[in-house]
Design an enzyme around this catalytic site. Structure first.
Site, short mmCIF file in Angstrom:
data_model
loop_
_atom_site.label_atom_id
_atom_site.label_comp_id
_atom_site.label_asym_id
_atom_site.label_seq_id
_atom_site.Cartn_x
_atom_site.Cartn_y
_atom_site.Cartn_z
N ASN A 77 -3.21 -13.95 13.24
CA ASN A 77 -2.83 -15.25 14.17
C ASN A 77 -3.76 -15.25 15.34
OD1 ASN A 77 -0.59 -15.64 12.36
ND2 ASN A 77 0.86 -14.84 13.75
N ARG A 130 0.80 -1.12 -0.09
CA ARG A 130 0.02 0.02 -0.11
C ARG A 130 0.97 1.23 0.06
NH1 ARG A 130 -2.14 1.02 4.53
NH2 ARG A 130 -1.48 -0.94 5.80
N SER A 184 4.99 -10.53 0.98
CA SER A 184 4.12 -11.06 -0.14
C SER A 184 2.82 -11.61 0.45
CB SER A 184 4.96 -12.31 -0.51
OG SER A 184 5.51 -12.92 0.52
N ARG A 185 1.87 -12.02 -0.07
CA ARG A 185 0.47 -12.49 0.32
C ARG A 185 -0.11 -13.68 -0.17
NH1 ARG A 185 -1.93 -8.22 3.53
NH2 ARG A 185 -0.29 -6.60 3.65
N TYR A 187 -1.08 -3.85 -7.27
CA TYR A 187 -0.90 -4.49 -5.87
C TYR A 187 -2.21 -4.62 -5.14
CZ TYR A 187 0.13 -5.45 -1.13
OH TYR A 187 -0.19 -6.08 0.16
N SER A 224 -0.89 -2.98 11.63
CA SER A 224 -0.44 -3.93 10.87
C SER A 224 0.76 -4.49 11.35
CB SER A 224 -0.01 -3.24 9.30
OG SER A 224 -1.15 -2.46 9.08
N HIS A 271 -11.09 -1.68 11.70
CA HIS A 271 -10.06 -2.44 11.42
C HIS A 271 -9.73 -3.64 12.43
CE1 HIS A 271 -5.27 -2.45 9.95
NE2 HIS A 271 -6.09 -3.48 9.53
N ASP A 321 -9.74 -9.06 9.82
CA ASP A 321 -9.05 -7.76 9.31
C ASP A 321 -10.01 -6.65 9.51
OD1 ASP A 321 -6.93 -6.24 8.32
OD2 ASP A 321 -7.71 -6.01 6.63
N CYS A 378 1.01 -6.90 13.78
CA CYS A 378 1.01 -7.24 15.41
C CYS A 378 0.27 -8.57 15.45
CB CYS A 378 0.38 -6.12 16.06
SG CYS A 378 1.29 -4.63 16.35
N GLY A 379 0.12 -9.29 14.48
CA GLY A 379 -0.50 -10.68 14.69
C GLY A 379 -2.16 -10.83 14.74
N LYS A 438 -9.55 -2.15 1.98
CA LYS A 438 -9.21 -1.00 2.69
C LYS A 438 -9.81 0.30 2.19
CE LYS A 438 -6.06 -3.18 5.16
NZ LYS A 438 -6.23 -3.80 6.57
C1 OXD Z 1 -2.82 -3.94 6.83
C2 OXD Z 1 -3.47 -5.12 5.88
O1 OXD Z 1 -1.94 -3.31 6.18
O2 OXD Z 1 -4.30 -5.81 6.30
O3 OXD Z 1 -3.45 -3.89 7.66
O4 OXD Z 1 -2.83 -5.44 4.70
MN MN Z 2 -5.28 -4.68 7.79
#
Ligand code: OXD
Ligand code: MN
Length: 594
Positions: A257, A71, A376-377, A200, A251, A229, A280, A253-254, A209
């Site tokens: 997870n 981003r 990478s995603r 991207y 972003s 968020h 998210d 911080c897990g 977003k």
């Molecule tokens: C972020 C994402 O950056 O979810 O928060 O990609």
């Molecule tokens: Mn996010």
């Protein structure tokens, strides 16, 4: 053929066609037949690669240009009528000036290309919390990702109806993928997003977003709901009851997870389970019973691959085993599968790194290179997730018991505390911060304020956003979720993390739920209510004693006095947009610290 009679949609698509002048226009109906022919077309053109279809059925690979991997906050704009409406934390430009600048870039940009018209719903079809968007784009990659991330196709138009004008207009062209002319622009008063010169995900999957946070946060303020968020998870207790928690972290911080956490053995054997509703974004609205209900507007996970492994996030890894699009990871050429840093300790020898060069993976890494891009995603369908909640598609959403804020703080914030009340909780969220890590460019340990983790995502003045939070508290009254703050990242004097994190964060969620149910007492401290150390279940944790817990819960008054200064400086940016109640909260905190 147009898939709707809605004159507002037809008129806008006509305007976009006249502007960008594509060779042809294809309406995306969402059928498997159409999608499969688009996949074949993208494979044939090399836009995507097909991965090993036995090991990774339905999975594709895509590589973006090295200048286009994340981003771009410095090129993201909120073009509200006035600069004040965008506020001090957003880039602003006058809407007409921005259009004058971008219209020539869009003029004829799709010549010789196909324009895809993508109808999509953010939120379950039929939900009163869901909203419709239409994105036009010249990228098949966008279509294929939107199919995973949203409820895409003609069903979204059925939700919109034949006359409504309540849809978000998204115009995307990858154009020449020129970083000098890359813009991600929001016109909140016009429900419109323009994105150009990027391919991207975060810049081009406009439902995520751009719509679900920046535009939706503004809509929520005007319509009495919230776009946050936040992950959404359900904790099922041994008696079968499930309690829902929404959590906001900056972003890295897990969040993913935590959303997919696997409880420690002791909890599992008692019958606790964790269910993922979202990783998210949460849209939240008061329900008929006066409680706050949350839906996840998305339909998939656009997750960061590096660091994801069997231990850190088994459920996310499982989610990527089929029908997933991988972007900018490395390819293991031995069997045409994927690899990234942190997947395992075995980088493939015969590898293609994310930029496309064939390398000896082991040597390449030994020279200090990354095989996969750090950002990478994977784009994975939510329904692949082994712990996806049975309520994922529930149009009514799930009732929220608690909000959890958090960040990465080496010393200041304790493991967990509860706000005194809603207003204090809004203060806690508004002053949220994270310390920069070595992973990001710039100095390490610098405190970056990221209110409610919305700094890059709030589509209007953050001061008005806090006022909206305060108003929501008044609407919800006694039924408002309780607000907490957590910090998994306290370090010892050598800089090692003290708390094990990951699945063991269940122990903290357990205390949070017990507080919501009035099942456990707390200790009042100057910053909020803290657990009695013995109320944190550390059974089965070898390295954590009661004294460690005491240490993790300690509040260093001197550090907090510094914190007050930092918050005051940050608040100063908002001038008279800062709600008086938050100013009062800061003064009270200062007094309590003595
Ligand atoms: C972020 C994402 O950056 O979810 O928060 O990609
Ligand atoms: Mn996010």
């Amino acid at each position: 053929m147009a898939l709707t009679k809605n004159p507002n949609v037809l008129k806008w698509v006509e305007e976009m066609t006249a502007l960008t002048k594509p060779e042809k226009v294809v309406w995306i109906d969402g059928s498997e037949e159409q999608l499969s022919s688009l996949r074949s077309e993208a494979i044939a053109s090399g836009e995507v690669l097909e991965l090993n279809q036995e090991k990774l059925p339905g999975c594709l690979y895509h590589r973006t240009l090295p200048n286009d991997v994340a981003r771009v906050e410095d090129r993201t704009f909120i073009c509200s009528k006035t600069k004040e409406d965008a506020g001090p934390t957003n880039n602003w430009s006058d809407p007409q000036e921005m259009k004058n600048k971008l219209l020539p870039l869009y003029d004829g940009v799709m010549k010789g290309r196909t324009m895809y018209v993508i109808p999509y719903s953010m939120g379950p079809i039929g939900s009163s919390l869901a909203k419709v968007g239409v994105e036009v784009t010249d990228s098949i990659y966008v279509v294929l990702n939107m199919e995973i991330m949203t409820r895409m196709g003609v069903k979204a138009f059925e939700n919109l109806g034949d006359t409504s004008n309540d849809f978000v207009r998204g115009l995307h062209s990858k154009a020449q993928v020129d970083p000098e002319n890359r813009y991600i622009v929001h016109f909140p008063e016009e429900n419109t997003i323009w994105s150009i010169n990027s391919a991207y995900g975060g810049n081009v999957l406009l439902g995520k977003k751009c719509f679900a946070l920046r535009i939706a946060s503004f809509q929520g303020k005007n319509e009495g709901w919230m776009a946050e968020h936040m992950l959404i998870l359900g904790i099922e207790k041994p008696n079968g009851e499930t309690k829902y928690v929404c959590a906001a972290f900056p972003s890295a911080c897990g969040k993913t997870n935590l959303a997919m956490l696997i409880p420690p053995e002791g909890y599992k054997s008692k019958g606790y389970k964790v269910w993922t509703v979202g990783d998210d974004i949460a849209w939240l609205k008061p329900g008929a019973d006066g409680r706050l209900y949350a839906i996840n507007p998305e339909n998939g996970f656009f997750g960061v691959a590096p660091g994801t492994n069997v231990k850190s996030n088994f459920n996310a890894l499982e989610s990527t085993k089929k029908n997933t699009i991988f972007t900018n990871v490395a390819i293991n050429n031995a069997d045409n599968t994927v690899w990234w840093e942190g997947l395992d300790k075995n980088p493939p020898e015969d590898a293609t790194e994310w930029k496309g060069a064939k390398v000896n993976g082991k040597e390449f890494k030994a020279e200090g290179n990354n095989l996969a891009h750090p950002n990478s995603r994977f784009t994975a369908p939510a329904k692949n997730c082994p712990c996806i909640s049975s309520e994922f598609d529930n149009p009514a959403g799930v009732p929220v018991s608690a909000f959890v804020f958090g960040g990465r703080r080496a010393k200041t914030a304790p493991l967990v505390y509860q706000s005194f009340d809603w207003t204090h909780g809004v203060f806690v969220g508004s002053s949220m911060a994270s310390e920069t890590t070595a992973a990001a460019a710039g100095a390490v340990g610098v405190v970056r304020r990221d209110p409610m983790a919305m700094l890059p995502f709030c589509g209007y003045n953050m001061g008005d956003y806090w006022a909206h939070w305060l108003e929501m508290g008044e609407t919800l009254g006694e039924k408002a979720p309780k607000i907490f703050n957590v910090n998994w990242f306290r370090t010892d004097d050598e800089g090692h993390f003290i708390w094990p994190g990951f699945g063991d964060n269940m122990r903290i969620l357990d205390w949070i739920i017990s507080r919501c149910e009035n099942e456990v007492e707390a200790v009042e401290t100057p910053i909020g209510y803290e657990p009695k150390p013995e109320d944190i279940d550390i059974d089965g944790l070898d390295d954590i004693s009661l004294d460690t817990v005491k240490d993790l819960l300690s509040v260093d008054t001197a550090l907090w006095k510094e914190e007050v200064k930092g918050i005051r400086e940050f608040y100063g940016k908002f001038g008279d947009k800062l709600p008086a109640k938050l100013e009062e909260q800061l003064t009270s905190l200062e007094k309590r610290l003595g």
